[in-house]
Scaffold this motif. Structure first.
Motif, mmCIF file in Angstrom:
data_model
loop_
_atom_site.group_PDB
_atom_site.id
_atom_site.type_symbol
_atom_site.label_atom_id
_atom_site.label_comp_id
_atom_site.label_asym_id
_atom_site.label_seq_id
_atom_site.Cartn_x
_atom_site.Cartn_y
_atom_site.Cartn_z
ATOM 1 N N GLU A 90 -3.061 0.538 2.610
ATOM 2 C CA GLU A 90 -4.034 1.470 3.156
ATOM 3 C C GLU A 90 -4.528 2.493 2.128
ATOM 4 O O GLU A 90 -4.514 3.692 2.360
ATOM 5 N N PHE A 92 -7.306 4.494 0.220
ATOM 6 C CA PHE A 92 -8.633 4.973 0.615
ATOM 7 C C PHE A 92 -9.673 4.320 -0.296
ATOM 8 O O PHE A 92 -9.762 4.642 -1.478
ATOM 9 N N ALA A 93 -10.456 3.426 0.287
ATOM 10 C CA ALA A 93 -11.328 2.582 -0.528
ATOM 11 C C ALA A 93 -12.433 3.383 -1.220
ATOM 12 O O ALA A 93 -12.854 3.036 -2.313
ATOM 13 N N SER A 94 -12.900 4.449 -0.599
ATOM 14 C CA SER A 94 -14.020 5.163 -1.214
ATOM 15 C C SER A 94 -13.559 6.311 -2.103
ATOM 16 O O SER A 94 -14.370 7.083 -2.593
ATOM 17 N N LEU A 95 -12.254 6.398 -2.322
ATOM 18 C CA LEU A 95 -11.745 7.407 -3.251
ATOM 19 C C LEU A 95 -11.301 6.720 -4.541
ATOM 20 O O LEU A 95 -10.837 5.575 -4.503
ATOM 21 N N ARG A 129 -12.411 2.867 -8.258
ATOM 22 C CA ARG A 129 -12.380 3.099 -6.813
ATOM 23 C C ARG A 129 -11.258 2.271 -6.202
ATOM 24 O O ARG A 129 -10.928 1.192 -6.710
ATOM 25 N N ALA B 168 -13.111 15.075 -0.585
ATOM 26 C CA ALA B 168 -12.244 13.895 -0.690
ATOM 27 C C ALA B 168 -11.474 13.697 0.610
ATOM 28 O O ALA B 168 -11.255 12.571 1.053
ATOM 29 N N ARG B 171 -13.784 12.102 3.116
ATOM 30 C CA ARG B 171 -13.935 10.666 2.852
ATOM 31 C C ARG B 171 -12.664 9.909 3.230
ATOM 32 O O ARG B 171 -12.727 8.817 3.779
ATOM 33 N N ALA B 172 -11.503 10.502 2.914
ATOM 34 C CA ALA B 172 -10.240 9.843 3.261
ATOM 35 C C ALA B 172 -10.142 9.673 4.781
ATOM 36 O O ALA B 172 -9.753 8.615 5.279
ATOM 37 N N ASP B 175 -12.401 6.938 5.923
ATOM 38 C CA ASP B 175 -11.847 5.629 5.538
ATOM 39 C C ASP B 175 -10.725 5.192 6.463
ATOM 40 O O ASP B 175 -10.677 4.052 6.907
ATOM 41 N N ASN B 176 -9.771 6.069 6.690
ATOM 42 C CA ASN B 176 -8.551 5.670 7.373
ATOM 43 C C ASN B 176 -7.863 6.909 7.945
ATOM 44 O O ASN B 176 -7.066 7.559 7.281
ATOM 45 N N MET B 179 -3.871 6.899 8.066
ATOM 46 C CA MET B 179 -3.229 7.115 6.768
ATOM 47 C C MET B 179 -3.429 8.556 6.315
ATOM 48 O O MET B 179 -2.521 9.153 5.739
ATOM 49 N N ARG B 286 -20.644 0.602 5.826
ATOM 50 C CA ARG B 286 -19.490 -0.218 5.492
ATOM 51 C C ARG B 286 -18.882 -0.839 6.739
ATOM 52 O O ARG B 286 -17.992 -1.647 6.651
#
Ligand SMILES: Nc1ncnc2c1ncn2[C@@H]1O[C@H](COP(=O)(O)OP(=O)(O)O)[C@@H](O)[C@H]1O
Ligand SMILES: [Mg+2]
Lengths: 244, 287
Positions: A90, A92-95, A129, B168, B171-172, B175-176, B179, B286
């Motif tokens: 898991e 973070f894909a965009s970080l 990334r 950040a 964005r995190a 994303d998830n 998590m 996405r």
């Protein structure tokens, strides 16, 4: 007698109506390492998720350094010192790699320099990334990201799953450094029973949501019948037993 | 011919920038928490009425009212988020729609009660009412101002999202979420701040919109549909996507009204259907 870090007491938990764990109890003293073994689907990840607060806890309690955290909001648990490496990594894909490491970091022994020393590969890829990483790199990043929160207890959910042997060796060495010279406390969930038993001091074995064996890792390694029965470590696939 | 084309392009882009300001907040919060906030344009409308009130009743200059419009919308949304919306994060989409559409009805009725159903005029300062002539082209200063404001907001947003730790975390969480929580990020707190900022931008958009599209109590409904189109075409939680989608929709809306008036406002729906068939997750989406 070392300090008791985590106590899991008579926990019954699952997802909504579905009960997965039943009457699970164990303790993790500070500085010790515990392997959680068991076949696929017995509830190992559910146990980790329950400790992190992401399942439905029906009964029982979680005690952290003597304080009840059973109903503590999930995001407060890492702040108390629980570190989690999820089975699916898991990332973070965009970080970027560096952002993944710093986004939730807390001050302590583990900082960027320290995790880059543990995993030099991540230093090389610090600006990549998250979704451009290989499986092995993702796993290193997941571990490093959890370390950056400077946890007192690290929960590793199958960190070696699906990785090439050379990466498994690298990660095993890193985990050995954590438990050995650095004295970190960790719970290591694994299917690779032989490796996990070599890395930890104590072990519990789960079978259908219950603990069916507990002991010292060193001793358990010398119990082929047990390993075969619950983990299918040799070739035979005997029917699962329902008690110790 | 060419000058009308440039004019349509320019007006459409300015209109698109307005749509961008109105919708970018919803794009981020919808992507982050999956919270369907149909009341987003009620906050925009609030910003519009704040500007009208400050100018008309208190004689404030237009530009000075803009930060207040932003803050009023942000503050009101933060309060509603706390009291009304937060309990519904884990509810079904239908429940969220019903609650927030209820908020829209209340806001429309409230605005009609306080201000009546007539269009609210704004008297822009002289320097914003002029036009710049460039060869045979004429560019109204207000629309240039609108474009400039939207571009400035875009730069600030992108910088905040890409270069700060708070960005950040946003964005995190997009994303998830699980998590992010599992690492100790207070996702609800991050969301509350993002939600307030997004509503604040809508409030700013609502204030800037009066001159171009007018303001009456139906605003909260009328622009909801545009905002939803921008968000679905742009893709969730993508500032670049919202920007591109808003520009595209603004221009096609203007072009449709100018070149094929029989179709009227219908062209943008065709554009939306076409784009979504081509890219179901949106231009930059996405998911
Ligand atoms: N999100 C979920 N909802 C419902 N059941 C689940 C969920 N995740 C896992 N399970 C079920 O819980 C049981 C234990 O799963 P898990 O804890 O992932 O096992 P392990 O990690 O030991 O392989 C399995 O039967 C699985 O199907
Ligand atoms: Mg598992």
């Amino acid at each position: 007698m070392p300090d008791l870090l985590l106590a899991v007491r008579n926990v019954r938990a699952g997802y909504g109506e579905a009960v997965v764990l039943d009457d699970v109890s164990f303790e993790v003293p500070s500085g010790e390492s515990l392997a959680v073994l068991g076949r696929n689907g017995v509830g190992k990840s559910t146990l980790v998720l329950t400790i992190m607060g992401f399942t439905t806890l029906i009964r029982g309690s979680l005690v952290w350094r003597g304080e009840e955290i059973t109903h503590l909001a999930p995001h407060r648990r890492p702040r108390r010192g629980l570190g989690w490496v999820a089975q699916e990594r898991e990332i973070f894909a965009s970080l970027s790699v560096e952002e993944n490491l710093t986004v939730a970091s807390r001050p302590g022994r583990w900082d960027l320099a320290a995790v880059f020393e543990l995993f030099p590969r991540l230093a090389e890829r610090r600006h990549a990334r998250g979704h451009h990483l290989s499986g092995g790199e993702q796993q290193m990043l997941a571990i490093a990201r959890a370390l950056m929160t400077n946890p007192d207890l690290l929960l590793l959910d199958e960190p070696l799953e699906g990785l090439a042997p050379i990466i498994v060796e690298e990660l095993t060495a890193a985990i050995r450094r954590m438990t050995g010279e650095q004295g970190s406390t960790l719970i290591l969930v694994e299917q690779h029973a032989d490796i996990a038993l070599g890395l930890t001091e104590h072990v519990i074995v789960l079978e259908r949501g219950k603990i069916v064996h507990r002991g010292r890792s060193r001793d358990t390694l010398r119990e082929p019948v047990l390993l075969d029965r619950y983990l299918g470590l040799t070739l035979s696939d005997s029917p699962p037993a329902s008690g110790p | 011919m060419i000058s009308s084309f440039v004019g349509v392009l320019f007006d459409g882009f300015a209109y698109g920038m307005l749509l961008f300001l109105l919708s970018v907040g919803l794009s981020v919060t919808l992507g982050m928490m999956n919270f369907v906030n149909l009341a987003h344009c009620s906050f925009a409308m609030l910003g519009g009425y704040v500007t009208v009130t400050l100018m008309d009743r208190l004689g404030w200059p237009f530009l000075a009212t803009l930060p207040v419009a932003f803050l009023a919308a942000a503050g009101a949304s933060a309060a509603l988020e706390r009291v009304l919306f937060r309990p519904l994060y884990r509810a079904s989409d239908l429940d969220q729609c019903l609650l927030t559409i209820g908020v829209v009805f209340v806001s429309v009725a409230g605005a009609a009660y306080l201000y009546g159903t007539v269009q609210q005029p704004v008297q822009l300062p002289g320097y914003l009412r002029r036009a710049v002539t460039l060869g045979s082209f004429r560019f109204p200063v207000y629309r240039l101002f609108l474009i400039g404001a939207a571009l400035a907001v875009t730069v600030v947003l992108v910088a905040a999202l890409e270069c700060t730790r708070f960005g950040a975390r946003v964005r995190a969480a997009v994303d998830n979420q699980r998590m992010a929580r599992g690492l100790g990020i207070d996702v609800d707190g991050v969301f509350a701040v993002t939600f307030a900022l997004g509503s604040g931008l809508a409030g700013l958009g609502g204030a800037l919109a009066i001159e171009m599209v007018g303001l009456d109590p139906s605003f909260a409904f009328a622009y909801l549909i545009y905002v939803i189109i921008v968000v679905s075409v742009g893709g969730l939680a993508s500032i670049g996507g919202s920007f591109a989608a808003a520009a595209l929709l603004g221009i096609s809306d203007m072009a449709g009204k100018y070149y094929v008036p029989q179709l009227g406002a219908f062209l943008i729906y065709l554009v939306m259907v076409g784009l979504l068939m081509w890219r179901p997750a949106g231009l930059f989406g996405r998911r």
